[in-house]
Write an enzyme that holds these catalytic residues in place. Structure first.
Site, mmCIF file in Angstrom:
data_model
loop_
_atom_site.group_PDB
_atom_site.id
_atom_site.type_symbol
_atom_site.label_atom_id
_atom_site.label_comp_id
_atom_site.label_asym_id
_atom_site.label_seq_id
_atom_site.Cartn_x
_atom_site.Cartn_y
_atom_site.Cartn_z
ATOM 1 C CG HIS A 185 1.196 5.051 4.167
ATOM 2 N ND1 HIS A 185 0.390 4.975 5.284
ATOM 3 C CD2 HIS A 185 1.894 3.888 4.148
ATOM 4 C CE1 HIS A 185 0.594 3.840 5.916
ATOM 5 N NE2 HIS A 185 1.508 3.159 5.250
ATOM 6 C CG HIS A 193 -0.276 -0.241 2.516
ATOM 7 N ND1 HIS A 193 0.087 -1.506 2.911
ATOM 8 C CD2 HIS A 193 0.107 0.585 3.517
ATOM 9 C CE1 HIS A 193 0.667 -1.449 4.096
ATOM 10 N NE2 HIS A 193 0.711 -0.182 4.483
#
Ligand code: AMP
Length: 119
Positions: free
Chosen positions: A103, A101
C-alpha cells in the site's frame, strides 16, 4: 494462481483497475476504497501470497516492487512530505487479499502507525 486470485485477474486484465504504472514484473493501480488522498497498490505480476514468501522466495522481485512503489510515490508528489508503505500480512496483519501488495499511502498526515488498543 490465476482465476481464483483477484489481483492475478487484475494483472491479466480480466478485472478493470486504474493502473498508474506498469513494469515487466510489477503493476501499480489505485485502491478501490482509498484510505488516504493517495492510495495505490503495487503488486508483483507473479503470484506470491504475502511479503514473507516474496521476500524469501524472490528478493530481486521484492526489490522491484519497492522500486515501483518509490516511482509511484514520486509520480504522485509524495516524496517531499512523505508517505507510508505498508504490507499487511496474514490474519493478525489484517490482510484481505492474498496476493502480496504494497500500500502506498499519502497526500495528508497519516497519524500514528498504530493506536495502542492491543492487549
Ligand atoms: P489488504 O487488507 O492489505 O489485503 O488490502 C486489500 C486492499 O485491496 C484493500 O485496501 C481493498 O480496498 C483493495 N481492493 C479490493 N478489491 C480491489 C479492486 N478490485 N481494485 C483495487 N483495490 C481493491
Amino acid at each position: 494462481m490465476g482465476s481464483d486470485c483477484l489481483f492475478c485477474r487484475i494483472v491479466a486484465g480480466e478485472i478493470p483497475a486504474t493502473v498508474v504504472r506498469e513494469t515487466s514484473t510489477t503493476l501499480a493501480f489505485r485502491d478501490i476504497d482509498p484510505k488516504a488522498p493517495v492510495h495505490v497498490l503495487v503488486v508483483p505480476k507473479e503470484h506470491y501470497v504475502d511479503v514473507a514468501t516474496l521476500g524469501q522466495g524472490d528478493p530481486v522481485l521484492a526489490g522491484e516492487v519497492l522500486a515501483t512503489a518509490a516511482a509511484v510515490a514520486e509520480d504522485e508528489g509524495l516524496l517531499g512530505d512523505g508517505f507510508r508503505l505498508m504490507f499487511n500480512t496474514g490474519a493478525y496483519g489484517g490482510q484481505e487479499v492474498f496476493h502480496v501488495h504494497a500500500h502506498v499511502l499519502g497526500g495528508a498526515p497519516l497519524g500514528p502507525m498504530l493506536t495502542r488498543s492491543l492487549g
